[in-house]
Design a protein around this motif. Structure first.
Motif, short mmCIF file in Angstrom:
data_model
loop_
_atom_site.label_atom_id
_atom_site.label_comp_id
_atom_site.label_asym_id
_atom_site.label_seq_id
_atom_site.Cartn_x
_atom_site.Cartn_y
_atom_site.Cartn_z
N MET A 10 -18.25 -21.98 -24.86
CA MET A 10 -17.14 -21.29 -24.23
C MET A 10 -17.08 -19.88 -24.81
SD MET A 10 -13.17 -22.53 -24.26
CE MET A 10 -12.52 -22.53 -22.64
N LYS A 11 -16.87 -18.87 -23.95
CA LYS A 11 -16.70 -17.49 -24.40
C LYS A 11 -15.22 -17.26 -24.71
CE LYS A 11 -18.54 -15.42 -20.86
NZ LYS A 11 -19.08 -14.40 -19.95
N VAL A 12 -14.94 -16.95 -25.98
CA VAL A 12 -13.56 -16.81 -26.44
C VAL A 12 -13.34 -15.39 -26.95
CG1 VAL A 12 -11.80 -17.70 -28.00
CG2 VAL A 12 -13.55 -19.25 -27.11
N LEU A 13 -12.37 -14.72 -26.35
CA LEU A 13 -11.95 -13.39 -26.79
C LEU A 13 -10.88 -13.56 -27.85
CD1 LEU A 13 -11.69 -10.28 -26.59
CD2 LEU A 13 -10.16 -10.64 -24.64
N VAL A 14 -11.12 -13.02 -29.04
CA VAL A 14 -10.14 -13.07 -30.13
C VAL A 14 -9.41 -11.73 -30.16
CG1 VAL A 14 -9.82 -13.26 -32.63
CG2 VAL A 14 -11.50 -14.72 -31.45
N VAL A 15 -8.09 -11.79 -30.02
CA VAL A 15 -7.26 -10.58 -30.04
C VAL A 15 -6.29 -10.73 -31.21
CG1 VAL A 15 -5.77 -9.04 -28.74
CG2 VAL A 15 -7.42 -10.49 -27.53
N GLU A 16 -6.63 -10.07 -32.30
CA GLU A 16 -5.89 -10.20 -33.56
C GLU A 16 -6.05 -8.91 -34.34
OE1 GLU A 16 -3.81 -10.91 -36.57
OE2 GLU A 16 -3.97 -12.75 -35.38
N ASP A 17 -4.93 -8.30 -34.77
CA ASP A 17 -5.03 -7.03 -35.47
C ASP A 17 -5.11 -7.17 -36.99
OD1 ASP A 17 -2.40 -7.80 -35.80
OD2 ASP A 17 -1.54 -5.88 -35.23
N GLU A 18 -4.94 -8.34 -37.51
CA GLU A 18 -5.11 -8.60 -38.95
C GLU A 18 -6.59 -8.90 -39.17
OE1 GLU A 18 -4.75 -9.09 -42.85
OE2 GLU A 18 -3.03 -8.48 -41.63
N ALA A 19 -7.31 -7.97 -39.81
CA ALA A 19 -8.77 -8.06 -39.90
C ALA A 19 -9.26 -9.35 -40.56
CB ALA A 19 -9.32 -6.84 -40.65
N VAL A 20 -8.63 -9.76 -41.64
CA VAL A 20 -9.08 -10.98 -42.34
C VAL A 20 -8.87 -12.20 -41.46
CG1 VAL A 20 -8.65 -12.45 -44.36
CG2 VAL A 20 -8.71 -9.96 -44.62
N ALA A 62 -8.66 -12.24 -38.16
CA ALA A 62 -9.58 -12.14 -37.03
C ALA A 62 -10.98 -12.60 -37.41
CB ALA A 62 -9.62 -10.70 -36.50
N ALA A 63 -11.45 -12.17 -38.58
CA ALA A 63 -12.78 -12.56 -39.04
C ALA A 63 -12.86 -14.07 -39.28
CB ALA A 63 -13.15 -11.79 -40.30
N ALA A 64 -11.82 -14.64 -39.86
CA ALA A 64 -11.81 -16.08 -40.11
C ALA A 64 -11.80 -16.86 -38.80
CB ALA A 64 -10.60 -16.45 -40.97
N MET A 65 -11.02 -16.41 -37.84
CA MET A 65 -10.98 -17.07 -36.53
C MET A 65 -12.35 -17.00 -35.86
SD MET A 65 -7.28 -15.69 -35.11
CE MET A 65 -7.44 -16.44 -33.48
N ALA A 66 -12.96 -15.81 -35.86
CA ALA A 66 -14.26 -15.64 -35.23
C ALA A 66 -15.31 -16.52 -35.89
CB ALA A 66 -14.67 -14.17 -35.29
N ALA A 67 -15.31 -16.58 -37.21
CA ALA A 67 -16.30 -17.39 -37.93
C ALA A 67 -16.13 -18.87 -37.60
CB ALA A 67 -16.17 -17.16 -39.43
N ALA A 68 -14.89 -19.36 -37.58
CA ALA A 68 -14.64 -20.77 -37.28
C ALA A 68 -15.10 -21.12 -35.87
CB ALA A 68 -13.15 -21.08 -37.45
N LEU A 69 -14.82 -20.25 -34.93
CA LEU A 69 -15.21 -20.50 -33.54
C LEU A 69 -16.72 -20.44 -33.36
CD1 LEU A 69 -12.36 -18.47 -31.84
CD2 LEU A 69 -12.64 -20.95 -31.79
N GLU A 70 -17.36 -19.47 -34.00
CA GLU A 70 -18.82 -19.37 -33.93
C GLU A 70 -19.48 -20.60 -34.56
OE1 GLU A 70 -19.50 -15.56 -35.72
OE2 GLU A 70 -19.31 -14.52 -33.79
N ASP A 71 -18.95 -21.04 -35.70
CA ASP A 71 -19.48 -22.24 -36.37
C ASP A 71 -19.37 -23.47 -35.47
OD1 ASP A 71 -20.13 -20.74 -38.59
OD2 ASP A 71 -18.44 -21.47 -39.81
N ALA A 72 -18.37 -23.48 -34.59
CA ALA A 72 -18.16 -24.60 -33.67
C ALA A 72 -18.98 -24.46 -32.40
CB ALA A 72 -16.68 -24.74 -33.34
N GLY A 73 -19.76 -23.37 -32.29
CA GLY A 73 -20.64 -23.19 -31.15
C GLY A 73 -20.10 -22.33 -30.02
N HIS A 74 -18.96 -21.71 -30.24
CA HIS A 74 -18.39 -20.83 -29.21
C HIS A 74 -19.00 -19.43 -29.31
CE1 HIS A 74 -15.42 -23.76 -27.97
NE2 HIS A 74 -15.14 -23.98 -29.25
N ASP A 75 -19.03 -18.74 -28.19
CA ASP A 75 -19.46 -17.35 -28.13
C ASP A 75 -18.21 -16.48 -28.29
OD1 ASP A 75 -20.71 -14.91 -27.62
OD2 ASP A 75 -20.88 -15.26 -25.46
N VAL A 76 -18.09 -15.80 -29.41
CA VAL A 76 -16.88 -15.02 -29.70
C VAL A 76 -17.05 -13.60 -29.20
CG1 VAL A 76 -15.39 -14.11 -31.52
CG2 VAL A 76 -16.27 -16.45 -31.67
#
Length: 131
Positions: A1-11, A13-27
């Motif tokens: 699934m292609k997931v757009l992460v919209v988060e202004d807190e950099a840390v 946002a990075a944690a969300m992106a990493a978790a989703l990528e680790d689960a196989g999502h396209d961030v």
């Protein structure tokens, strides 16, 4: 699934992106503001947008979710302000309350993916509310 992460807190946002990528999502992103998110959405056509309500810049995440919906991009609010999200329930599929673990985030995206497919999730992770 292609997931757009919209988060202004950099840390966050990075944690969300990493978790989703680790689960196989396209961030896609992360985008820190509504303008960047709309540009990403126009070019990358995400299947889902995870939208923080309080974003940097002059546009709130609620207005962004409204605009994304108009472009056929479903949104899930990911916020520490669930009451504010409920006031804008027509703009998103639900709300995931922050803070949350990576496991809860990934499980919430899976549940929302089921909703998008017209299915009823068998289980909702703690902190996820569907609208």
């Amino acid at each position: 699934m292609k997931v757009l992460v919209v988060e202004d807190e950099a840390v966050t946002a990075a944690a969300m992106a990493a978790a989703l990528e680790d689960a196989g999502h396209d961030v896609i992103g992360p985008a820190a503001n509504a303008l960047d998110a709309m540009v990403e959405a126009a070019f990358r056509r995400p299947d889902l947008a995870l939208v923080d309500i309080n974003l940097e810049g002059d546009r709130a995440g609620t207005a962004l979710a409204h605009d994304l919906r108009a472009r056929q991009v479903p949104a899930l609010f990911v916020t520490g302000y669930p009451a504010q999200a409920r006031n804008h329930r027509g703009f998103a599929l639900g709300c995931l309350t922050k803070p949350c673990t990576a496991q809860v985030l990934v499980a919430s995206v899976s549940a929302i993916q089921q909703v998008i497919l017209g299915e009823v999730p068998a289980h909702l992770p703690a902190g996820l509310e569907l609208f």
